[in-house]
Design a protein around this motif. Structure first.
Motif, PDB file in Angstrom:
ATOM      1  N   THR A 119       3.166  -4.082  -0.377  1.00 31.63           N
ATOM      2  CA  THR A 119       2.198  -2.984  -0.425  1.00 31.63           C
ATOM      3  C   THR A 119       2.773  -1.764   0.296  1.00 31.63           C
ATOM      4  N   VAL A 146      -1.726   2.414  -1.747  1.00 36.97           N
ATOM      5  CA  VAL A 146      -2.930   2.490  -0.916  1.00 36.97           C
ATOM      6  C   VAL A 146      -3.623   3.827  -1.219  1.00 36.97           C
ATOM      7  N   GLU A 151      -6.671   1.886   2.222  1.00 41.43           N
ATOM      8  CA  GLU A 151      -7.060   0.598   1.619  1.00 41.43           C
ATOM      9  C   GLU A 151      -6.177   0.330   0.415  1.00 41.43           C
ATOM     10  N   LEU A 152      -5.927  -0.925   0.143  1.00 43.05           N
ATOM     11  CA  LEU A 152      -5.136  -1.266  -1.045  1.00 43.05           C
ATOM     12  C   LEU A 152      -5.904  -0.857  -2.290  1.00 43.05           C
ATOM     13  N   SER A 174      -3.057  -4.092   8.877  1.00 44.95           N
ATOM     14  CA  SER A 174      -2.019  -3.058   8.995  1.00 44.95           C
ATOM     15  C   SER A 174      -1.827  -2.641  10.448  1.00 44.95           C
ATOM     16  N   THR A 179      -6.274  -1.413   8.936  1.00 40.80           N
ATOM     17  CA  THR A 179      -6.943  -1.954   7.742  1.00 40.80           C
ATOM     18  C   THR A 179      -6.845  -3.485   7.700  1.00 40.80           C
ATOM     19  N   ASN A 181      -6.879  -6.269   5.189  1.00 39.28           N
ATOM     20  CA  ASN A 181      -6.729  -6.373   3.736  1.00 39.28           C
ATOM     21  C   ASN A 181      -7.481  -7.587   3.173  1.00 39.28           C
TER      22      ASN A 181
END
Ligand code: PMP
Length: 406
Positions: A119, A146, A151-152, A174, A179, A181
């Motif tokens: 990511t 992101v 956010e993903l 993260s 964040t 995930n």
């Protein structure tokens, strides 16, 4: 049970020292956490009472050290809810764990045209090992983007998971943004396409209750030093059938069954992946740390940390020209920010003058900083022993820095 932050603080001797004339306000937990007296004592006790090499010793000290080390492995197993202790490998930390998987799993499972998906918020430790093995095997590295909140972009995941995706490697939490995930969902989607998943749990381990079976992770790596244990030790969980199928990562003592110059056969798990004399004191320290951590009420710890996150975020938002980088709905207690017109390292240096320890820079996430178009942030990362007074000291220090650097 509830959570008494002052009682917890009392167990961390370093929190009582002074820095630059002020009481230490330690907000660099994302880089490394402090250690409770219990962990310090257990490590010292090993050196004082039964220091010796493990596994092949017939003498009393060696047997005692072996027992303590393997007991620590069992503590890690229970902490992450792995099924078998042999699915838990001791490593030097998260970086070592990820390199082990990229190298040993990658050599077996990646070939030309295959894809590894990471990511855009990964730590360099979860990018570079994959780049190296992809290059070696002719595989491609793909990146899940992101959004501005950090956010993903889950809609993209569906498209990026192709018939060639062999591995998805992502952070549970993260380090730069905080964040949390949706790893369970990512794992479910990756598995539906036949891809394996490695979770980088470096920042999740000190904040979340870990359950590798509930998550369904194929591999889960974390570092001891971020979870109240010593440096130089960590753990890698791998599903039994995957670890059994992987070739050794490094060769040497401990990892063999029989060596001749014609052929060597390898030890069973977990020793196949633990070449050389391990970090015995570190393993014992990790066991002690997770045991200590496990005795706390996890829900109360989470509530305390969420309270701190909301409180500190509110205090920082009062400061003009300050922007928070990473505003995901689901966040651990990590706050990255920039002050317009001020270099992050200058803000960090001014905070240090008042005994407030934060980290500044790219936090080993340069691609993420590129995405935001910044060179770095100031990052305040909290641990369970931080309190509202720490958040107040941070806010006061940043407000002062904002004035001085205007
Ligand atoms: N991944 C993440 C998300 C991290 O925060 C870190 C440490 N900053 C690492 C990996 C690497 O951990 P270590 O240096 O302990 O191997």
């Amino acid at each position: 049970m509830s959570f008494d932050v002052e009682a917890v603080r009392a167990q961390f001797p370093i929190l009582h020292r002074r820095v630059n004339g002020g009481e230490l306000v330690y907000l660099d937990n994302g880089a490394s956490s402090q250690k409770p007296q219990r962990v310090i004592d257990e490590v010292a006790r090993y050196y004082r009472e039964f220091n010796s090499n493990i596994h092949r010793g017939v003498h009393h000290l060696s047997q005692q050290a072996t027992e303590a080390y393997e007991h620590a492995r069992e503590t890690v197993r229970a902490h992450i809810n792995a099924e078998h202790a042999r699915e838990v490998l001791f490593t030097g930390g998260t970086t070592h764990g990820i390199n082990l998987v990229a190298s040993a799993w990658g050599r077996r499972h990646l070939s030309r045209g295959d894809e590894v998906l990471v990511t855009a918020m990964e730590h360099h430790s979860n990018i570079v090992p994959w780049q190296l093995i992809c290059e070696e095997r002719g595989a491609k590295l793909r990146v899940l983007p992101v959004n501005r909140a950090g956010e993903l972009v889950m809609d993209e995941l569906e498209k990026l998971l192709t018939a060639r995706t062999r591995m998805v490697a992502l952070a549970h939490v993260s380090n730069s943004l905080g964040t949390i995930n949706p790893v369970a969902r990512v794992i479910e989607m990756a598995h539906a396409r036949g891809a394996a998943v490695l979770v980088d749990g470096a920042q999740a381990a000190p904040h979340l209750q870990l359950d590798v079976r509930e998550l369904g992770a194929d591999f889960y790596a974390f570092s001891g030093h971020k979870v109240f244990a010593p440096t130089g030790i960590g753990a890698l969980y791998g599903k039994l059938e995957l670890l059994e199928d992987m070739p050794p990562y490094q060769g040497g003592g401990e990892m063999i069954e029989r060596v001749t110059f014609d052929k060597t056969t390898f030890a069973d798990l977990p020793h196949k992946f633990e070449a050389g004399t391990p970090n015995i004191a570190g393993g014992i320290g990790l066991g002690a740390a997770l045991h200590w951590f496990g005795e706390l009420d996890a829900d109360a710890v989470a509530a305390h940390e969420q309270d701190l996150l909301a409180y500190a975020t509110g205090r920082l938002k009062e400061i003009e020209r300050l922007s928070i980088i990473g505003t995901a709905r689901d966040k651990a207690c990590v706050i990255s920010f920039v002050l317009e017109g001020a270099h992050p390292s200058d803000v960090g240096a001014l905070l240090n003058q008042q005994g407030v320890a934060v980290r500044t820079g790219h936090h080993c996430t340069q691609p993420l900083m590129d995405f935001y178009g910044i060179s770095g942030t100031v990052r305040a990362s909290f641990a369970l022993y931080n309190n509202r007074a720490d958040a107040d000291a941070l806010a006061a220090g940043v407000a002062r820095a904002a004035k001085m650097l205007a």
